[in-house]
Write a protein that holds these residues in place. Structure first.
Motif, mmCIF file in Angstrom:
data_model
loop_
_atom_site.group_PDB
_atom_site.id
_atom_site.type_symbol
_atom_site.label_atom_id
_atom_site.label_comp_id
_atom_site.label_asym_id
_atom_site.label_seq_id
_atom_site.Cartn_x
_atom_site.Cartn_y
_atom_site.Cartn_z
ATOM 1 N N UNK A 560 29.327 6.336 -2.911
ATOM 2 C CA UNK A 560 28.227 7.670 -2.990
ATOM 3 C C UNK A 560 27.263 7.269 -1.867
ATOM 4 N N UNK A 561 26.643 8.230 -1.353
ATOM 5 C CA UNK A 561 25.581 8.419 -0.435
ATOM 6 C C UNK A 561 24.142 7.555 -0.863
ATOM 7 N N UNK A 562 24.036 7.955 -2.285
ATOM 8 C CA UNK A 562 22.920 7.346 -3.049
ATOM 9 C C UNK A 562 23.328 5.892 -3.460
ATOM 10 N N UNK A 563 24.337 5.337 -3.502
ATOM 11 C CA UNK A 563 24.320 3.899 -3.657
ATOM 12 C C UNK A 563 23.431 3.168 -3.155
ATOM 13 N N UNK A 564 22.831 2.284 -4.061
ATOM 14 C CA UNK A 564 21.815 1.133 -3.720
ATOM 15 C C UNK A 564 20.413 2.071 -3.209
ATOM 16 N N UNK A 565 20.123 3.194 -3.811
ATOM 17 C CA UNK A 565 18.980 3.910 -3.396
ATOM 18 C C UNK A 565 18.006 3.741 -4.506
ATOM 19 N N UNK A 566 16.733 3.572 -4.366
ATOM 20 C CA UNK A 566 15.621 3.288 -5.058
ATOM 21 C C UNK A 566 15.652 4.726 -6.249
ATOM 22 N N UNK A 567 15.358 4.550 -7.306
ATOM 23 C CA UNK A 567 15.194 5.399 -8.166
ATOM 24 C C UNK A 567 13.950 6.505 -8.081
ATOM 25 N N UNK A 568 14.088 7.674 -8.049
ATOM 26 C CA UNK A 568 12.926 8.602 -7.738
ATOM 27 C C UNK A 568 11.789 8.150 -8.488
ATOM 28 N N UNK A 569 10.659 8.512 -7.950
ATOM 29 C CA UNK A 569 9.232 7.988 -8.565
ATOM 30 C C UNK A 569 8.983 6.732 -8.984
ATOM 31 N N UNK A 570 9.658 5.990 -8.336
ATOM 32 C CA UNK A 570 9.547 4.430 -8.685
ATOM 33 C C UNK A 570 9.084 3.484 -7.263
ATOM 34 N N UNK A 571 7.950 3.249 -7.167
ATOM 35 C CA UNK A 571 7.184 2.463 -6.084
ATOM 36 C C UNK A 571 7.526 1.071 -6.326
ATOM 37 N N UNK A 572 7.917 0.313 -5.263
ATOM 38 C CA UNK A 572 8.408 -0.930 -5.327
ATOM 39 C C UNK A 572 7.289 -1.770 -5.578
ATOM 40 N N UNK A 573 5.965 -1.564 -5.118
ATOM 41 C CA UNK A 573 4.882 -2.469 -5.346
ATOM 42 C C UNK A 573 3.649 -1.781 -5.931
ATOM 43 N N UNK A 574 2.794 -2.054 -6.833
ATOM 44 C CA UNK A 574 1.838 -1.515 -7.460
ATOM 45 C C UNK A 574 0.841 -2.816 -7.794
ATOM 46 N N UNK A 575 -0.307 -2.393 -7.340
ATOM 47 C CA UNK A 575 -1.667 -3.309 -7.713
ATOM 48 C C UNK A 575 -2.736 -2.729 -8.241
ATOM 49 N N UNK A 576 -3.098 -3.196 -9.187
ATOM 50 C CA UNK A 576 -4.447 -2.791 -10.084
ATOM 51 C C UNK A 576 -5.434 -3.744 -9.942
ATOM 52 N N UNK A 577 -6.637 -3.444 -9.828
ATOM 53 C CA UNK A 577 -7.815 -4.196 -9.703
ATOM 54 C C UNK A 577 -8.920 -3.651 -10.541
ATOM 55 N N UNK A 578 -9.545 -4.569 -11.413
ATOM 56 C CA UNK A 578 -10.741 -3.918 -12.040
ATOM 57 C C UNK A 578 -11.902 -5.244 -12.055
ATOM 58 N N UNK A 579 -13.065 -4.747 -11.637
ATOM 59 C CA UNK A 579 -14.019 -5.809 -11.671
ATOM 60 C C UNK A 579 -15.336 -5.416 -12.074
ATOM 61 N N UNK A 580 -15.979 -6.106 -12.682
ATOM 62 C CA UNK A 580 -17.463 -5.528 -13.230
ATOM 63 C C UNK A 580 -18.515 -6.830 -13.343
ATOM 64 N N UNK A 581 -19.806 -6.237 -13.358
ATOM 65 C CA UNK A 581 -21.027 -7.139 -13.627
ATOM 66 C C UNK A 581 -21.894 -6.591 -14.742
ATOM 67 N N UNK A 582 -22.179 -7.279 -15.828
ATOM 68 C CA UNK A 582 -22.851 -7.057 -16.731
ATOM 69 C C UNK A 582 -24.265 -7.727 -16.573
ATOM 70 N N UNK A 583 -25.176 -7.296 -17.252
ATOM 71 C CA UNK A 583 -26.570 -7.744 -17.380
ATOM 72 C C UNK A 583 -27.290 -6.977 -18.513
ATOM 73 N N UNK A 584 -27.352 -7.864 -19.478
ATOM 74 C CA UNK A 584 -27.987 -7.408 -20.889
ATOM 75 C C UNK A 584 -27.073 -6.316 -21.400
ATOM 76 N N UNK A 585 -28.057 -4.920 -21.130
ATOM 77 C CA UNK A 585 -27.499 -3.708 -21.485
ATOM 78 C C UNK A 585 -26.930 -2.713 -20.408
ATOM 79 N N UNK A 586 -26.648 -3.355 -19.302
ATOM 80 C CA UNK A 586 -26.473 -2.640 -18.024
ATOM 81 C C UNK A 586 -25.152 -3.180 -17.473
#
Length: 666
Positions: A560-586
């Motif tokens: 088939x022409x789609x053999x070894x094709x990546x599935x739809x809506x599937x990114x090969x790489x994703x990165x997520x980052x969350x950073x925060x600073x807390x000071x007392x009530x802030x």
């Protein structure tokens, strides 16, 4: 049947299928709680027999989360399908598998949709949620409903429970969220202690928004800024729960939940077509569920659950091109569900369990020659766990028996399927900080009512979609006394093999059918890092980074022409980052998600290409007192740099938006 299950129990016993000992786990937890009291931080729980990720209510604002989908979008291996806007449908898939493979549990009982098999996470608000945990494979305990063993991954939602004393018998929490898209979202929570054993909690919210936002339309040789319309929503939800507890080992709960919404469905944007849609979707969902748990000192553990639910859906497209000049459809599905699970500690480090679930599902619709299907499902699970020094083992065997009847047409064939799971963890060193884990799980997803019976595309001869999961990983977590308070690291490599994949095969521009046509190989890697630092006196910083690699290839037909094709809506790489600073009530927090490019069809052509994107959110939180009453205020800026991007092709996401919230507790 009894003889076969006895033989299976012997086999399971012989293999010593096991999980870390409950008593030892509780002992370890108590040590960590002591560290929390001294150091004022909580080390994330990562050393589980299956990969799991969690987020608590205190962290929702860190991630600029408005609903369940927002709260889990940073998890490794998670792909959200988001049709854009505050009222857009949102579903989750995990590790390259479709959303039908992820079960959503609400206080231990599954939210089921037999019609299409996917749960719209935008319908689940966060005001009453205490914790969310995503398990790959299945949860770590073995005394649980059989349905909890029956999916490739589990999204477990735990709601807030009253924690009041005789000195303070009530608590009211009121708040409002407002901002872009015309959002007005007031909510209220009432907790009440009736007496020493009885208490209840009630929650309610209103959500109204016009859903309009600007987007860049590309086409006709240039770009133009347009307004996304028909994305409005009006929703109301009421949830109540009654609790009785003689002790932590003898307790009962009863939940009632009602959800009502009216939303617009904006159409696809194709080139410079404004795509003015007038489609509407109405949902009216109700369920009541109850659970009873009793743990005896002699080692027995009983868990009973029951649920009755009804979901009504009304879809209207006033511009549909047919003889009637519109498409006006009504659906109503109902479910009755009952579960019983019993576990027993044969020794202090060896536990066995058996669970039986029974469910009846049916659906009605005002469609010509509709099938009116009814499904009977019996699930049986035998499970065992044992700890042998540094080695912990767990195993389960699920039997699924499914039969259906219809009033019109042919019903789907009966199914009787066995699904085994084996898991193991090992602490190779004396220190418990480092742990290795592996698991294998064979599971399937049954075709939905829509797959089998909807209109001219349903196919009652569909087979279940089978998945074999393999995972090998390592975890490391340690409390520190220097600049860093703690550090946790996780890394899991996985392989999923999918057969009989259920796909829609188009015949022409207007017709098609649903068929089993596909084999998929998915290879991936999930890596996570969390840490907290003491920046200065009363200042602390936090950092969480997740990375996912997914190679999801079509391996159905080498010619088939789609053999070894990546599935739809599937990114090969994703990165997520969350950073925060807390000071007392802030607190100040920053969240970023980076997704690689992907395709929206199996062909992987340049015309099917969706560019990668990076979105950033920022939030500021301030906690203070007014006349002794705690208040929490927050301000959020989402898509901070006003990026133009798509998650689903032709459904543009909003640009920069803002949200403000204020909450008081009495």
């Amino acid at each position: 049947m009894k003889i076969s299950f006895q033989l299976l129990l012997v086999v399971l016993t012989g293999f010593l299928l096991a999980l870390p000992n409950r008593v030892l786990a509780q002992a370890d937890t108590s040590k960590k709680l002591k560290e929390v009291n001294v150091n004022s931080f909580i080390i994330p729980q990562i050393q589980t027999i299956t990969p799991s990720q969690q987020i608590s209510a205190n962290d929702f604002v860190r991630y600029s989360a408005f609903n369940i989908a927002d709260a889990i979008r940073n998890f490794s291996g998670v792909i959200l399908k988001d049709y854009g806007g505050i009222g857009g449908l949102k579903t989750v898939s995990v590790r390259g598998l479709s959303a039908n493979h992820t079960a959503v549990l609400y206080d231990g009982i599954q939210i089921n949709d037999a019609e299409n098999g996917q749960i719209d996470l935008s319908k689940l608000n966060l005001n009453n949620v205490q914790q969310i945990i995503l398990y790959n494979g299945q949860p770590t305990t073995i005394c649980m409903p059989a349905r909890s063993f029956a999916s490739a991954s589990i999204l477990a939602i735990k709601t807030v429970q009253p924690s009041l004393s005789a000195n303070k018998t009530y608590q009211f929490t009121a708040g409002i969220k407002t901002g872009s898209f015309g959002l007005v979202n007031p909510y209220l929570q009432w907790q009440q202690r009736i007496n020493e054993r009885w208490s209840f909690i009630m929650n309610g919210y209103l959500e109204n928004a016009n859903g309009r936002y600007k987007y860049n339309a590309v086409g006709g040789g240039g770009d133009s800024v347009r307004t996304r319309n028909n994305g409005d929503i009006s929703a109301q939800q009421v949830d109540g729960a009654l609790y009785w507890a003689k002790s932590d080992s003898n307790k009962f709960n009863l939940h009632i939940n009602y959800y009502n919404s009216d939303r617009g469905l904006p159409g696809a944007v194709i080139l410079y077509n404004a795509s003015i849609s007038r489609s509407r979707l109405w949902n009216r969902d109700f369920f009541t569920q109850a659970g009873y748990e009793h743990i005896w000192s002699d080692g027995f553990h009983l868990l009973l659950n029951t649920k009755v639910s009804q979901g009504q859906l009304h879809y209207l497209d006033p511009d549909f091109l047919n003889e009637a000049g519109k498409l006006d459809q009504h659906f109503r599905q109902r479910e009755f569900y009952q579960s019983a699970a019993l576990a027993y500690h044969l020794t202090s480090n060896w536990e066995i369990s058996y669970a039986l679930d029974f469910a009846v599902n049916n659906i009605n619709a005002d469609l010509p020659s509709f099938s009116y299907p009814t499904r009977l499902t019996f699930l049986n699970v035998l499970a065992s766990n044992i700890t042998l020094g540094k080695l912990s083992l767990q195993g389960s065997l699920l039997n699924s028996n499914i039969s259906e009847t219809v009033k019109n047409g042919r019903p789907a064939p009966k199914r009787n399927i066995y699904s085994p799971t084996l898991m193991a963890t090992l602490r190779p060193f004396q220190s418990p900080n480092f742990q290795l884990r592996v698991y294998y799980k064979s599971i399937f997803r049954n075709p939905t009512f829509n797959d089998l019976y909807y209109g001219g595309v349903g196919n009652p001869n569909l087979k279940p979609e089978f998945t074999k999961q393999f995972d090998a990983g390592a975890t490391y977590g340690k409390a520190l006394n220097g600049f860093l308070s703690y550090i946790t690291l996780t890394a899991d490599a996985y392989y999923n093999h999918v057969t009989n994949k259920i796909v829609f095969i188009p015949k022409d521009a207007y017709n098609g059918s649903i068929q089993n046509l596909g084999t998929v190989d998915i290879k991936g890697l999930d890596v996570g890092l969390k840490t907290q630092a003491k920046l200065a006196k009363e200042w602390k910083g936090s950092l969480s980074v997740n990375y996912s690699y997914q190679q999801a290839l079509n391996v159905t037909d080498p010619t088939s022409s789609i053999y070894l094709n990546q599935l739809p809506y599937t990114p090969k790489n994703t990165v997520s980052l969350n950073a925060g600073i807390d000071h007392n009530h802030f607190g100040v927090y920053y969240n970023q998600i980076i997704s690689a490019s992907r395709y929206y069809t199996n062909d992987n052509l340049s015309s099917d290409y969706i560019p990668g994107y990076s979105t950033s959110d920022a939030s500021v939180v301030y906690r203070f007192l007014i006349k002794g009453k705690p208040l929490v205020s927050s301000f959020e800026a989402n898509n901070l740099f006003n990026k133009n991007y798509f998650v689903v092709q032709s459904y543009p996401m909003p640009g920069r938006s803002f949200r403000f919230s204020l909450q008081i507790t009495i």
